[in-house]
Design a protein around this motif. Structure first.
Motif, short mmCIF file in Angstrom:
data_model
loop_
_atom_site.label_atom_id
_atom_site.label_comp_id
_atom_site.label_asym_id
_atom_site.label_seq_id
_atom_site.Cartn_x
_atom_site.Cartn_y
_atom_site.Cartn_z
N VAL A 33 13.13 -6.80 -5.26
CA VAL A 33 11.70 -7.07 -5.25
C VAL A 33 11.34 -8.42 -4.63
CG1 VAL A 33 11.41 -5.64 -7.31
CG2 VAL A 33 11.61 -8.11 -7.58
N ARG A 34 12.29 -9.35 -4.61
CA ARG A 34 11.95 -10.71 -4.16
C ARG A 34 11.34 -10.75 -2.75
NH1 ARG A 34 13.65 -15.89 -5.79
NH2 ARG A 34 15.36 -15.11 -7.08
N PRO A 35 11.86 -9.97 -1.78
CA PRO A 35 11.25 -10.05 -0.43
C PRO A 35 9.79 -9.61 -0.38
CG PRO A 35 13.41 -9.01 -0.35
CD PRO A 35 13.04 -9.10 -1.78
N ALA A 39 4.72 -15.74 -1.58
CA ALA A 39 5.18 -17.09 -1.89
C ALA A 39 4.01 -17.90 -2.44
CB ALA A 39 5.75 -17.76 -0.65
N THR A 40 3.56 -17.56 -3.64
CA THR A 40 2.42 -18.22 -4.28
C THR A 40 2.89 -18.96 -5.51
OG1 THR A 40 1.96 -16.31 -5.69
CG2 THR A 40 0.91 -16.35 -3.51
N ALA A 41 2.00 -19.83 -6.02
CA ALA A 41 2.32 -20.55 -7.26
C ALA A 41 2.53 -19.58 -8.40
CB ALA A 41 1.19 -21.53 -7.59
N GLU A 42 1.77 -18.47 -8.39
CA GLU A 42 1.92 -17.47 -9.45
C GLU A 42 3.33 -16.89 -9.45
OE1 GLU A 42 0.56 -14.96 -12.60
OE2 GLU A 42 -0.14 -16.83 -11.74
N ALA A 43 3.83 -16.53 -8.27
CA ALA A 43 5.18 -15.98 -8.19
C ALA A 43 6.22 -17.02 -8.61
CB ALA A 43 5.45 -15.48 -6.77
N LEU A 73 9.56 -9.74 -14.65
CA LEU A 73 9.65 -9.03 -13.37
C LEU A 73 8.56 -7.96 -13.26
CD1 LEU A 73 13.53 -8.64 -13.03
CD2 LEU A 73 12.04 -10.07 -11.62
N HIS A 74 8.27 -7.30 -14.36
CA HIS A 74 7.21 -6.29 -14.38
C HIS A 74 5.88 -6.94 -14.01
CE1 HIS A 74 4.34 -3.35 -16.02
NE2 HIS A 74 5.31 -2.46 -15.94
N GLN A 75 5.60 -8.11 -14.58
CA GLN A 75 4.35 -8.80 -14.26
C GLN A 75 4.31 -9.22 -12.79
OE1 GLN A 75 3.09 -11.88 -17.19
NE2 GLN A 75 4.80 -11.10 -18.41
N LEU A 76 5.44 -9.68 -12.27
CA LEU A 76 5.50 -10.08 -10.87
C LEU A 76 5.15 -8.92 -9.94
CD1 LEU A 76 8.69 -12.33 -10.80
CD2 LEU A 76 6.51 -12.92 -9.73
N VAL A 77 5.79 -7.79 -10.18
CA VAL A 77 5.57 -6.64 -9.30
C VAL A 77 4.17 -6.07 -9.49
CG1 VAL A 77 6.37 -4.33 -8.69
CG2 VAL A 77 8.04 -6.10 -9.27
#
Length: 442
Positions: A288-290, A294-298, A356-360
């Motif tokens: 998922v990283r790619p 590239a934000t402050a939230e991530a 990770l769920h929140q990120l995606v």
């Protein structure tokens, strides 16, 4: 957070001049750090709520304490004491958890909305020492400690799954009996083998002594709580600090002090599960990283993910009889200890999956197809907490009542205890040679 501040403001307006509400700092996002002070005594008490973003019960507890203190002059005039209640040390982080605070109180909802910043953004820790504290919340607390020089300080924490326990910088004889009585009356299990305190001295059942800080790298700081902290900063003033942990979901086996039938088999299973889960989560992160902006939230969510995955291998090796360092042997382990290790290993995994769920989900897209897999993992791991560990929700009122009673008990005992000798206050003690041991702070 807003509700806690509003209720404190009402207490200040209704109270006499003996109740004051003042701003003692601001958070990184500009939220005020509010201090509610009650009484005019010479002996200062400092109670810190919300040091960890995902542990909100302290807000309810300080309001309950304020009501008790106002109703009982023996706690102020009679004790020559002023109570200083910091309503929340990390309001920014707490706001990020408000997605689950209104309920329903299920483990799945909690972990899908879980947030706790990375270790370097947790305001109680001083990884570079007090003089170089970077966070405005940390600097505000340090200023407050130096201003008040409290004889008693309390940090209010929560355990998401497990039992109740207390950590002290100095022994308060009789506290373990108070903990046992209070927990029994409120139907809250004690944690008789917290994995936080695996190698720490036990002062009594569910009461443990915090060792002074030791030098170490970042991984050691995260896993050993060896770093300098605001728990120990006021030690120079003779302050005794109590860290009061109250569980959200209680597990009865956390207070099972019996001898396990096959300790090593359980340890192998727990460490094996942690290795497996960490590798699985590493693979999902790689996928998922790619696709993450590239934000402050991530970056904010990836920092605790990185911390969790950093400590997993060391923890698994430390718990596995086949790989454990003989220089750091495990102490004798009860069923309660093994229960705590099982809970802790799974906690690291499910917290990571939740982040990770929140990120995606927050990215609005899932080209790697990770969300269904993460949902399945979170559901399965939460079901394991309930079916295998018997985790049950403890109503907020009981969590706060337990915590308030323990704070008042510790306050009473700290008032009776003689001051420590200057040698101990200066940080010189027989703890310096205590071996560093892998743990992962709650």
């Amino acid at each position: 957070m807003d509700e806690v501040a509003a209720r404190a403001a009402v207490l200040a307006v209704r109270g006499s001049g003996d109740v004051r509400l003042r701003r003692v700092g601001v958070s990184r996002a500009g939220s005020p750090l509010w201090l509610l002070s009650l009484g005019r005594g010479a002996r200062q008490v400092l109670v810190v709520a919300g040091p960890h973003a995902n542990e909100p019960v302290g807000g309810a507890t300080v309001l309950r304490l304020a009501e008790r203190v106002l109703a009982d002059p023996r706690l102020t005039v009679g004790a020559d004491a002023t109570w200083n209640l910091l309503l929340c040390l990390d309001p920014d982080g707490l706001r990020r958890n408000e997605g689950w605070l209104t309920g329903p109180y299920t483990l799945g909802r909690y972990f899908r909305h879980f947030f706790r910043p990375g270790f370097l953004e947790q305001p109680e820790w001083l990884p570079d020492g007090a003089a170089r504290a970077a966070l405005p919340e940390t600097r505000a607390l340090l200023r407050l400690q130096d201003e008040l020089r409290p004889f008693f300080q309390c940090s209010l924490h929560g355990v998401d799954v497990g039992g109740a326990f207390v950590e002290l910088t100095r022994d308060l004889p009789g506290l373990s009996r108070r903990v046992a009585r209070t927990a029994a009356r409120l139907g809250i299990p004690r944690e008789l083998g917290p994995f936080d305190t695996l190698h720490w001295p036990r002062l009594g059942p569910a009461v443990y002594r915090i060792p002074p800080p030791r030098p170490g790298d970042l991984a050691a700081a995260i896993t050993e709580a060896a770093v300098e902290s605001t728990w120990y900063h006021p030690h120079r003033y003779g302050t005794v600090t109590a860290v009061v942990e109250a569980p959200m979901w209680g597990v009865a086996a956390a207070e099972d002090d019996s001898r396990p039938a096959d300790r090593d088999a359980v340890l192998r299973a727990v460490s094996g599960a942690l290795r497996h889960d960490a590798q699985l989560l590493e693979r999902i992160l790689t996928r998922v990283r790619p696709h993450l902006a590239a934000t402050a939230e991530a970056a904010r969510l990836l920092a605790p993910v990185g911390d969790h995955l950093l400590v997993c291998p060391a923890l698994a090796d430390a718990w596995d009889p086949a790989t454990a360092d003989p220089r750091r042997p495990l102490p004798p382990l009860s069923t309660a200890h093994l229960t705590a290790l099982r809970i802790a290993g799974r906690r690291i995994a499910v917290r990571t999956a939740g982040l990770l769920h929140q990120l995606v989900a927050g990215s609005g897209r899932d080209p790697a197809g990770a969300l269904p897999e993460l949902d399945g993992l979170i559901d399965a791991w939460c079901a394991g907490y309930q079916d295998e560990c018997g985790a049950r929700w403890i109503p907020v009122a009981r969590q706060a009542e337990y915590q308030a009673r323990i704070v008042l008990a510790a306050f009473e005992l700290a008032g009776r205890a003689p001051a420590e000798p200057a040698r101990a206050r200066s940080g010189e003690s027989d703890w310096g040679s205590h071996p560093a041991v892998p743990m992962h702070r709650e």
